[in-house]
Design an enzyme around this catalytic site. Sequence first.
Site, PDB file in Angstrom:
ATOM      1  N   SER A 145       0.722  -1.024  -0.063  1.00  0.00           N
ATOM      2  CA  SER A 145       0.040  -0.078   0.095  1.00  0.00           C
ATOM      3  C   SER A 145       0.875   1.167   0.000  1.00  0.00           C
ATOM      4  O   SER A 145       1.993   1.285   0.398  1.00  0.00           O
ATOM      5  CB  SER A 145      -0.791  -0.074   1.237  1.00  0.00           C
ATOM      6  OG  SER A 145      -1.245   1.214   1.443  1.00  0.00           O
ATOM      7  N   TYR A 158      -2.214  -1.130  10.533  1.00  0.00           N
ATOM      8  CA  TYR A 158      -2.132  -1.397   9.188  1.00  0.00           C
ATOM      9  C   TYR A 158      -0.764  -0.997   8.684  1.00  0.00           C
ATOM     10  O   TYR A 158      -0.125  -1.475   7.755  1.00  0.00           O
ATOM     11  CB  TYR A 158      -3.176  -0.539   8.358  1.00  0.00           C
ATOM     12  CG  TYR A 158      -3.097  -0.691   7.033  1.00  0.00           C
ATOM     13  CD1 TYR A 158      -4.189  -1.848   6.527  1.00  0.00           C
ATOM     14  CD2 TYR A 158      -2.798   0.091   6.091  1.00  0.00           C
ATOM     15  CE1 TYR A 158      -4.313  -2.178   4.852  1.00  0.00           C
ATOM     16  CE2 TYR A 158      -3.018  -0.128   4.635  1.00  0.00           C
ATOM     17  CZ  TYR A 158      -3.736  -1.234   4.403  1.00  0.00           C
ATOM     18  OH  TYR A 158      -3.975  -1.468   3.085  1.00  0.00           O
TER      19      TYR A 158
HETATM   20  P1  NAD Z   1     -11.148  -6.542   0.259  1.00  0.00           P
HETATM   21  O1  NAD Z   1     -11.892  -6.500   1.709  1.00  0.00           O
HETATM   22  O2  NAD Z   1     -11.939  -6.245  -0.784  1.00  0.00           O
HETATM   23  O3  NAD Z   1     -10.428  -7.901   0.061  1.00  0.00           O
HETATM   24  C1  NAD Z   1      -9.565  -8.509   0.953  1.00  0.00           C
HETATM   25  C2  NAD Z   1     -10.094  -9.831   0.931  1.00  0.00           C
HETATM   26  O4  NAD Z   1      -9.239 -10.485   1.989  1.00  0.00           O
HETATM   27  C3  NAD Z   1     -11.413 -10.182   1.283  1.00  0.00           C
HETATM   28  O5  NAD Z   1     -11.742 -11.353   0.538  1.00  0.00           O
HETATM   29  C4  NAD Z   1     -11.198 -10.899   2.753  1.00  0.00           C
HETATM   30  O6  NAD Z   1     -12.132 -11.931   2.974  1.00  0.00           O
HETATM   31  C5  NAD Z   1      -9.816 -11.436   2.622  1.00  0.00           C
HETATM   32  N1  NAD Z   1      -9.470 -11.641   4.247  1.00  0.00           N
HETATM   33  C6  NAD Z   1      -9.272 -10.780   5.167  1.00  0.00           C
HETATM   34  N2  NAD Z   1      -8.892 -11.404   6.177  1.00  0.00           N
HETATM   35  C7  NAD Z   1      -8.636 -12.676   5.844  1.00  0.00           C
HETATM   36  C8  NAD Z   1      -7.957 -13.916   6.625  1.00  0.00           C
HETATM   37  N3  NAD Z   1      -7.863 -13.884   8.031  1.00  0.00           N
HETATM   38  N4  NAD Z   1      -7.855 -15.093   6.018  1.00  0.00           N
HETATM   39  C9  NAD Z   1      -8.299 -15.090   4.483  1.00  0.00           C
HETATM   40  N5  NAD Z   1      -8.424 -14.057   3.772  1.00  0.00           N
HETATM   41  C10 NAD Z   1      -8.902 -12.855   4.584  1.00  0.00           C
HETATM   42  O7  NAD Z   1     -10.088  -5.488   0.350  1.00  0.00           O
HETATM   43  P2  NAD Z   1      -9.068  -4.927  -0.702  1.00  0.00           P
HETATM   44  O8  NAD Z   1      -9.057  -3.439  -0.808  1.00  0.00           O
HETATM   45  O9  NAD Z   1      -9.178  -5.672  -2.277  1.00  0.00           O
HETATM   46  O10 NAD Z   1      -7.531  -5.057  -0.215  1.00  0.00           O
HETATM   47  C11 NAD Z   1      -6.758  -6.186  -0.577  1.00  0.00           C
HETATM   48  C12 NAD Z   1      -5.241  -5.871  -0.236  1.00  0.00           C
HETATM   49  O11 NAD Z   1      -5.172  -4.656  -0.887  1.00  0.00           O
HETATM   50  C13 NAD Z   1      -5.030  -5.724   1.053  1.00  0.00           C
HETATM   51  O12 NAD Z   1      -3.856  -6.175   1.685  1.00  0.00           O
HETATM   52  C14 NAD Z   1      -4.887  -4.355   1.389  1.00  0.00           C
HETATM   53  O13 NAD Z   1      -4.508  -3.632   2.447  1.00  0.00           O
HETATM   54  C15 NAD Z   1      -4.517  -3.912   0.124  1.00  0.00           C
HETATM   55  N6  NAD Z   1      -4.627  -2.310  -0.684  1.00  0.00           N
HETATM   56  C16 NAD Z   1      -6.097  -1.956  -0.402  1.00  0.00           C
HETATM   57  C17 NAD Z   1      -6.048  -0.621  -0.944  1.00  0.00           C
HETATM   58  C18 NAD Z   1      -7.580   0.084  -1.029  1.00  0.00           C
HETATM   59  O14 NAD Z   1      -7.578   1.110  -1.383  1.00  0.00           O
HETATM   60  N7  NAD Z   1      -8.620  -0.908  -1.196  1.00  0.00           N
HETATM   61  C19 NAD Z   1      -4.934   0.334  -1.130  1.00  0.00           C
HETATM   62  C20 NAD Z   1      -3.875  -0.155  -0.805  1.00  0.00           C
HETATM   63  C21 NAD Z   1      -3.638  -1.531  -0.709  1.00  0.00           C
END
Ligand code: NAD
Length: 263
Positions: A145, A158
């Site tokens: 991120s 985070y």
């Molecule tokens: P999201 O909530 O859409 O997806 C995250 C997924 O991880 C979900 O399907 C959830 O069920 C799964 N998950 C959570 N805890 C878990 C566990 N204990 N075991 C197995 N699966 C688990 O979120 P996203 O936005 O797609 O995020 C995905 C990654 O991208 C994350 O690491 C997040 O930190 C990173 N990220 C997101 C953003 C953003 O703006 N959305 C920005 C930077 C980084």
Amino acid sequence: MTSQLSGPPGPAAAAAVNLSGRTALVTGGGSGIGRACALALAEAGAQVHVVDLDAESAKETATAAGGIAHAVNLADTAALGALPREIDILVNCAGLQHVAPIEEFPPERFALLQQVMVMAPFLMIQRCLPHMYAQGWGRLVHISSMHGLRASAYKSAYVTAKHGLEGLSKVAALEGAPHGVTSNCVNPGYVRTPLVEGQIAAQAEAHGIDPEAVVGEVLLERSAIKRLIEPEEVAAAVLWLCGPHTGFITGTSLPVDGGWGAN
Ligand code: NAD
């Protein structure tokens, strides 16, 4: 398979990324960025294992990707033992957020974020490396991120976890280099996913403003491009890191941030 670190790709490699014969595993593949990564890797020809806490969404993505679903809680170290080890491309994507000032931050939530976003990636890398080393090729891609490179108030767990993931990725890059294995982070700004939609709602309440103002004035304050990133744009960067022209790119962090880091 020969190592892509052994020399530059020939002219034939200029074609689109072709992952036929490769096996990929995407954690958090049931939703958002992970889902988009699973679909992009499958589209490029990889066999994709979709790992998620949520069994239904893992199954839905796996069906769409023609892959295999695994309902696994990554916070449960023992449960990782059920996952395959013969993986050529590992995308560590699963993550979660908790927003609170440090003095009110529940320690068990802090520990959970480290477990899912640092410990599980470490264990997944550890499981996959012997296969990658044996064949002289592997790709480790970690969805970090901008919070792996910058801090924001109230996101102690985070920001700590993502900075940890950055360090883990760099060490994996150093150790993997002689074996044809690269390790890189992709660093999105705010992506349009359920994780961010939850934050928008929470911030709207905290600031007493409407959700559109949260996006424009809070989340995208420092972004030069004033829109949320789409999950497919992040997946495109992941796919590129698995392609023929990136064998020399390792130990890096690739911002997909609309200029946030430049500001
Ligand atoms: P999201 O909530 O859409 O997806 C995250 C997924 O991880 C979900 O399907 C959830 O069920 C799964 N998950 C959570 N805890 C878990 C566990 N204990 N075991 C197995 N699966 C688990 O979120 P996203 O936005 O797609 O995020 C995905 C990654 O991208 C994350 O690491 C997040 O930190 C990173 N990220 C997101 C953003 C953003 O703006 N959305 C920005 C930077 C980084």
